[in-house]
Design a protein around this motif. Structure first.
Motif, PDB file in Angstrom:
ATOM      1  N   ALA A 130      89.763 -13.082 -40.794  1.00 28.64           N
ATOM      2  CA  ALA A 130      90.732 -12.364 -39.927  1.00 28.64           C
ATOM      3  C   ALA A 130      90.037 -11.359 -39.250  1.00 28.64           C
ATOM      4  CB  ALA A 130      91.940 -11.587 -41.026  1.00 28.64           C
ATOM      5  N   SER A 133      90.445  -7.708 -37.649  1.00 29.30           N
ATOM      6  CA  SER A 133      91.301  -6.548 -38.013  1.00 29.30           C
ATOM      7  C   SER A 133      91.000  -5.430 -37.511  1.00 29.30           C
ATOM      8  CB  SER A 133      91.394  -6.209 -39.607  1.00 29.30           C
ATOM      9  OG  SER A 133      91.728  -7.346 -40.311  1.00 29.30           O
ATOM     10  N   TYR A 134      91.983  -4.356 -37.146  1.00 32.16           N
ATOM     11  CA  TYR A 134      91.866  -3.118 -36.834  1.00 32.16           C
ATOM     12  C   TYR A 134      92.761  -2.286 -37.741  1.00 32.16           C
ATOM     13  CZ  TYR A 134      96.342  -4.598 -34.846  1.00 32.16           C
ATOM     14  OH  TYR A 134      97.774  -4.886 -34.574  1.00 32.16           O
ATOM     15  N   LYS A 150      91.923  -2.210 -31.051  1.00 35.67           N
ATOM     16  CA  LYS A 150      92.772  -3.290 -31.134  1.00 35.67           C
ATOM     17  C   LYS A 150      92.307  -4.333 -30.049  1.00 35.67           C
ATOM     18  CE  LYS A 150      97.547  -4.946 -31.089  1.00 35.67           C
ATOM     19  NZ  LYS A 150      98.792  -4.386 -30.832  1.00 35.67           N
ATOM     20  N   ARG A 196      94.997  -8.767 -37.456  1.00 38.47           N
ATOM     21  CA  ARG A 196      95.873  -7.999 -38.499  1.00 38.47           C
ATOM     22  C   ARG A 196      95.718  -6.392 -38.429  1.00 38.47           C
ATOM     23  NH1 ARG A 196      94.743 -12.436 -43.631  1.00 38.47           N
ATOM     24  NH2 ARG A 196      95.953 -14.082 -42.718  1.00 38.47           N
ATOM     25  N   SER A 197      96.584  -5.932 -38.590  1.00 39.88           N
ATOM     26  CA  SER A 197      96.640  -4.360 -38.699  1.00 39.88           C
ATOM     27  C   SER A 197      96.584  -4.046 -40.214  1.00 39.88           C
ATOM     28  CB  SER A 197      97.660  -3.611 -38.197  1.00 39.88           C
ATOM     29  OG  SER A 197      97.731  -2.286 -38.584  1.00 39.88           O
ATOM     30  N   LEU A 198      95.632  -3.054 -40.538  1.00 36.82           N
ATOM     31  CA  LEU A 198      95.342  -2.669 -41.758  1.00 36.82           C
ATOM     32  C   LEU A 198      95.796  -1.182 -41.955  1.00 36.82           C
ATOM     33  CD1 LEU A 198      91.534  -3.931 -42.190  1.00 36.82           C
ATOM     34  CD2 LEU A 198      93.402  -5.104 -43.057  1.00 36.82           C
ATOM     35  N   TYR A 201      87.845  -4.161 -46.319  1.00 39.27           N
ATOM     36  CA  TYR A 201      87.607  -5.167 -45.145  1.00 39.27           C
ATOM     37  C   TYR A 201      86.168  -4.802 -44.309  1.00 39.27           C
ATOM     38  CZ  TYR A 201      88.029  -7.629 -40.796  1.00 39.27           C
ATOM     39  OH  TYR A 201      87.896  -8.426 -39.479  1.00 39.27           O
TER      40      TYR A 201
END
Length: 321
Positions: free
Chosen positions: A205, A207-208, A252, A267-269, A277
């Motif tokens: 994934a 991620s941001y 992002k 995906r957003s965290l 992550y």
């Protein structure tokens, strides 16, 4: 001009060496390994074997130079000397090892800056050091005139900035060049961008954090190298320059590009998930670090000419296995 580059085999340092050669400067490089020294010698660069912990070596080397460009730093535990490693590992609670590592790394850098400055002072030479833009206050557009913020994510290295400015206060032509979190270009294997790509592949994934609107500045290493050379040639005592080609890309957008090229979902965290992550990168991944280089461009006539970060991610070799 005779110029010493510390970290001469590094991603940025090696580009600086090439730029200095193109400008006709007689260049020497400080490197730790025999292999790195041999590579420099093959390119016609005088190699000086040693670590930035060897203050007398630095002092003596600087005495022979008209300028020093200092890019070396302990980014890895393996790069520290034995005594520093012992203090890091055995100096207290295991949970505080990262903090002790940073203390040792910054301490070594400050001592190196002083030693180099002492050597140069006898020839009225100039010293330029590399520092991260993440030493600046988060959430505002950083300017060259801004002092480093000890509370920033890179605040530990503000001590190095202050050490340099102490040299400037003594009349030494000491200046600094701030580098953004993403310095990109062919051959980048250990920077933050390839680190993010490796994480995305391992976690399946890209991620941001949160809305991902925190910004990271960027520059191509060849453009950065030109600014370091200009600073060594023209910089005045106490000058601060920004090697920034792009003021700030939303994190992002970086994650989306990584996801597209690696075939992983984006995906957003939540902030609480970032550590699991990103690991050691979590605090940097959350930082909002937009940076201006307007004053640098006006003062030095510096203009980035290489392709943008987006173009590099589309056309470069970052996603080749």
């Amino acid at each position: 001009m005779k110029v010493l580059v510390t970290g001469a085999n590094g991603f940025v340092g090696s580009a600086i060496v090439r730029e200095l050669q193109k400008r006709g400067h007689e260049t020497a490089g400080l490197v730790r390994s025999k292999e790195a020294a041999e590579q420099l010698e093959k390119a016609g660069i005088r190699a000086i074997r040693g670590s930035i912990e060897r203050e007398e070596l630095l002092r003596n080397a600087a005495k022979e130079m008209d300028a020093v460009i200092h890019t070396a730093f302990f980014h890895k535990f393996s790069q520290a000397g034995l005594s520093a490693k012992t203090r890091i590992l055995l100096g207290g609670s295991p949970g505080h090892i990262p903090a002790r590592f940073m203390k040792e790394a910054v301490g070594a850098e400050c001592r190196a800056i002083r030693a180099l400055g002492e050597g140069l002072s006898r020839k009225s030479g100039s010293i330029v050091i590399a520092l991260p833009t993440m030493t600046l206050k988060a959430g505002t557009v950083g300017k060259e005139s801004d002092d480093g913020d000890p509370g920033s994510v890179g605040g530990g290295r503000v001590a190095s900035e202050r050490t340099l400015l102490e040299l400037a206060g003594r009349g030494i032509s000491a200046s600094l060049v701030r580098l953004p979190p993403i310095v990109y270009g062919t051959g980048d294997r250990g920077g933050l961008l390839p680190s993010l790509i490796r994480i995305a592949r391992s976690k399946n994934a890209a991620s941001y954090i949160g809305d991902g609107m925190n910004r990271w500045a960027a520059v191509h290493r060849s453009d950065a190298a030109k600014l370091f050379a200009l600073a060594a040639e023209q910089g005045e005592a106490g000058s601060r320059f920004h090697a920034v080609g792009e003021a700030g890309m939303p994190f992002k957008q970086i994650a989306e590009s990584i996801g597209r090229h690696t075939g992983t979902p984006v995906r957003s965290l939540q902030p609480a998930q970032a550590g699991a992550y990103f690991g050691w990168l979590a605090s940097f991944a959350a930082a909002d670090n937009p940076v201006s280089s307007e004053q640098t461009r006006e003062r030095m006539g510096w203009k980035p000419e290489e392709r943008s970060l987006s173009e590099e991610m589309e056309q470069g070799d970052y996603f080749k296995s």
